[in-house]
Motif scaffolding. Structure first.
Motif, PDB file in Angstrom:
ATOM      1  N   VAL A  77       0.786  -1.245  -0.021  1.00 24.53           N
ATOM      2  CA  VAL A  77       0.130   0.003  -0.004  1.00 24.53           C
ATOM      3  C   VAL A  77       0.862   1.203   0.009  1.00 24.53           C
ATOM      4  N   CYS A  78       1.879   1.107   0.735  1.00 22.66           N
ATOM      5  CA  CYS A  78       2.809   2.369   0.695  1.00 22.66           C
ATOM      6  C   CYS A  78       3.308   2.649  -0.554  1.00 22.66           C
ATOM      7  N   MET A  79       3.982   1.528  -1.387  1.00 27.34           N
ATOM      8  CA  MET A  79       4.498   1.749  -2.523  1.00 27.34           C
ATOM      9  C   MET A  79       3.416   2.221  -3.580  1.00 27.34           C
ATOM     10  N   GLU A  80       2.200   1.754  -3.286  1.00 29.42           N
ATOM     11  CA  GLU A  80       1.202   2.155  -4.328  1.00 29.42           C
ATOM     12  C   GLU A  80       0.764   3.831  -3.970  1.00 29.42           C
ATOM     13  N   ASP A  81       0.930   4.155  -2.866  1.00 30.76           N
ATOM     14  CA  ASP A  81       0.545   5.402  -2.680  1.00 30.76           C
ATOM     15  C   ASP A  81       1.856   6.447  -3.140  1.00 30.76           C
ATOM     16  N   LEU A  82       2.706   6.037  -2.897  1.00 30.82           N
ATOM     17  CA  LEU A  82       4.116   6.654  -3.540  1.00 30.82           C
ATOM     18  C   LEU A  82       3.909   6.894  -5.052  1.00 30.82           C
ATOM     19  N   GLN A  83       3.703   5.504  -5.805  1.00 32.48           N
ATOM     20  CA  GLN A  83       3.297   5.728  -7.090  1.00 32.48           C
ATOM     21  C   GLN A  83       2.363   6.796  -7.546  1.00 32.48           C
ATOM     22  N   SER A 100      -0.060  15.313 -12.011  1.00 31.37           N
ATOM     23  CA  SER A 100       1.479  15.263 -12.238  1.00 31.37           C
ATOM     24  C   SER A 100       1.792  15.508 -13.737  1.00 31.37           C
ATOM     25  N   ARG A 101       2.773  15.963 -14.185  1.00 31.92           N
ATOM     26  CA  ARG A 101       3.372  16.236 -15.342  1.00 31.92           C
ATOM     27  C   ARG A 101       3.880  14.826 -15.819  1.00 31.92           C
ATOM     28  N   ARG A 102       4.269  13.927 -15.100  1.00 29.17           N
ATOM     29  CA  ARG A 102       5.076  12.483 -15.387  1.00 29.17           C
ATOM     30  C   ARG A 102       4.021  11.699 -15.398  1.00 29.17           C
ATOM     31  N   LYS A 103       3.741  11.056 -16.529  1.00 24.14           N
ATOM     32  CA  LYS A 103       2.705   9.992 -16.648  1.00 24.14           C
ATOM     33  C   LYS A 103       3.174   8.795 -16.550  1.00 24.14           C
ATOM     34  N   VAL A 104       4.458   8.518 -16.616  1.00 25.39           N
ATOM     35  CA  VAL A 104       5.191   7.203 -16.618  1.00 25.39           C
ATOM     36  C   VAL A 104       6.323   7.101 -15.471  1.00 25.39           C
ATOM     37  N   VAL A 105       5.961   6.693 -14.660  1.00 24.80           N
ATOM     38  CA  VAL A 105       6.809   6.476 -13.296  1.00 24.80           C
ATOM     39  C   VAL A 105       6.573   5.122 -12.886  1.00 24.80           C
ATOM     40  N   SER A 106       7.766   4.604 -12.482  1.00 29.70           N
ATOM     41  CA  SER A 106       7.840   3.188 -11.936  1.00 29.70           C
ATOM     42  C   SER A 106       8.625   3.258 -10.721  1.00 29.70           C
ATOM     43  N   ILE A 107       8.340   2.399  -9.650  1.00 29.28           N
ATOM     44  CA  ILE A 107       9.010   2.233  -8.469  1.00 29.28           C
ATOM     45  C   ILE A 107       9.757   0.857  -8.789  1.00 29.28           C
ATOM     46  N   ARG A 108      10.911   0.670  -8.310  1.00 26.07           N
ATOM     47  CA  ARG A 108      11.654  -0.377  -8.823  1.00 26.07           C
ATOM     48  C   ARG A 108      12.519  -0.847  -7.556  1.00 26.07           C
ATOM     49  N   ASN A 109      12.742  -2.136  -7.210  1.00 25.63           N
ATOM     50  CA  ASN A 109      13.917  -2.501  -6.509  1.00 25.63           C
ATOM     51  C   ASN A 109      13.756  -1.942  -4.895  1.00 25.63           C
ATOM     52  N   TYR A 110      12.631  -2.292  -4.539  1.00 25.95           N
ATOM     53  CA  TYR A 110      12.431  -1.622  -3.245  1.00 25.95           C
ATOM     54  C   TYR A 110      12.777  -2.604  -2.049  1.00 25.95           C
ATOM     55  N   ALA A 138      14.350   1.412   0.909  1.00 21.98           N
ATOM     56  CA  ALA A 138      15.097   2.065  -0.034  1.00 21.98           C
ATOM     57  C   ALA A 138      14.354   1.587  -1.416  1.00 21.98           C
ATOM     58  N   LEU A 139      14.632   2.733  -2.388  1.00 22.08           N
ATOM     59  CA  LEU A 139      13.782   2.346  -3.965  1.00 22.08           C
ATOM     60  C   LEU A 139      14.325   3.162  -4.818  1.00 22.08           C
ATOM     61  N   THR A 140      14.017   2.550  -5.777  1.00 21.20           N
ATOM     62  CA  THR A 140      14.598   3.294  -6.996  1.00 21.20           C
ATOM     63  C   THR A 140      13.294   3.907  -7.830  1.00 21.20           C
ATOM     64  N   ILE A 141      13.334   5.137  -8.247  1.00 21.60           N
ATOM     65  CA  ILE A 141      12.219   5.827  -9.085  1.00 21.60           C
ATOM     66  C   ILE A 141      12.760   5.955 -10.433  1.00 21.60           C
ATOM     67  N   MET A 184      14.859   7.088  -0.157  1.00 26.22           N
ATOM     68  CA  MET A 184      14.400   6.271   1.122  1.00 26.22           C
ATOM     69  C   MET A 184      13.242   6.864   1.566  1.00 26.22           C
ATOM     70  N   VAL A 185      12.255   6.208   1.547  1.00 27.09           N
ATOM     71  CA  VAL A 185      10.904   6.707   2.411  1.00 27.09           C
ATOM     72  C   VAL A 185      10.686   5.792   3.728  1.00 27.09           C
TER      73      VAL A 185
END
Length: 196
Positions: free
Chosen positions: A122-128, A136-146, A163-166, A176-177
């Motif tokens: 749920v936390c990663m979905e909220d960040l996404q 948001s002006r950025r339409k394609v954002v992925s969160i990886r390697n968390y 720790a994660l990669t955006i 980090m979040v």
């Protein structure tokens, strides 16, 4: 006559809820009581086996799917048992068992506490959503390697640091979040500084 036979068998299988003096407090017993079926040993055994199989799951979604699969397997075996179907038609017994099973399944799924995996999801979905959601002006954002970073000074069992990669197609950033929760129920997130 058929209704009388159905009621007699139902009473024999389920017992009388008001006279129940069972001191067990397992989730399956609570589900049976909540659904108003007293302590039915056959249904209890079916639920207990399915619950134990599903309880090894890491997330609530996986738990629900495994519980459903286990109950379907157990239900199929019960319907084939002549003891249950000799006095009632197979369809009537199947309907009765399905109603009991559905009520108990819903209770077990809804009363199971959230896991750490549920919190992180749920936390990663909220960040996404915050990064690529409405406005948001950025339409394609992925969160990886968390992954959970337990070595951070702000990390706690209740509110893990992740720790994660955006990746926004143009660039990648490592951040980090801290996923703030209460009893593994997600509340909010905050960006924290990398200490290393």
């Amino acid at each position: 006559m058929r209704i009388l036979a159905l009621l007699t068998i139902f009473s024999a299988l389920c017992g009388c809820v008001g006279l129940e003096t069972n001191n067990k407090t397992s989730p399956v017993d609570e589900a049976l009581k909540f659904c108003g079926f007293g302590y039915n040993s056959e249904l209890g055994g079916m639920l207990e086996a399915s619950y134990n199989y599903a309880d090894k799951s890491d997330s609530s979604a996986e738990f629900g799917a495994k519980l459903e699969k286990g109950l379907e397997t157990q239900l199929s075996a019960m319907v084939k048992n002549e003891t249950f179907t000799e006095k009632l038609g197979e369809g009537e017994m199947l309907q009765l068992l399905r109603e009991q099973q559905q009520c108990a399944k819903d209770y077990l799924i809804n009363s199971r506490p959230n896991t750490r995996k549920d919190l992180l999801k749920v936390c990663m979905e909220d960040l996404q959503n915050r990064l690529a959601g409405n406005g948001s002006r950025r339409k394609v954002v992925s969160i990886r390697n968390y992954l959970v970073y337990a070595g951070h000074s702000m990390h706690s069992e209740e509110s893990p640091v992740v720790a994660l990669t955006i990746d926004d197609v143009v660039s990648e950033r490592n951040i980090m979040v801290r996923c703030i929760s209460n009893n593994n129920v997600y509340q909010d997130l905050e960006v924290v500084k990398n200490e290393g």
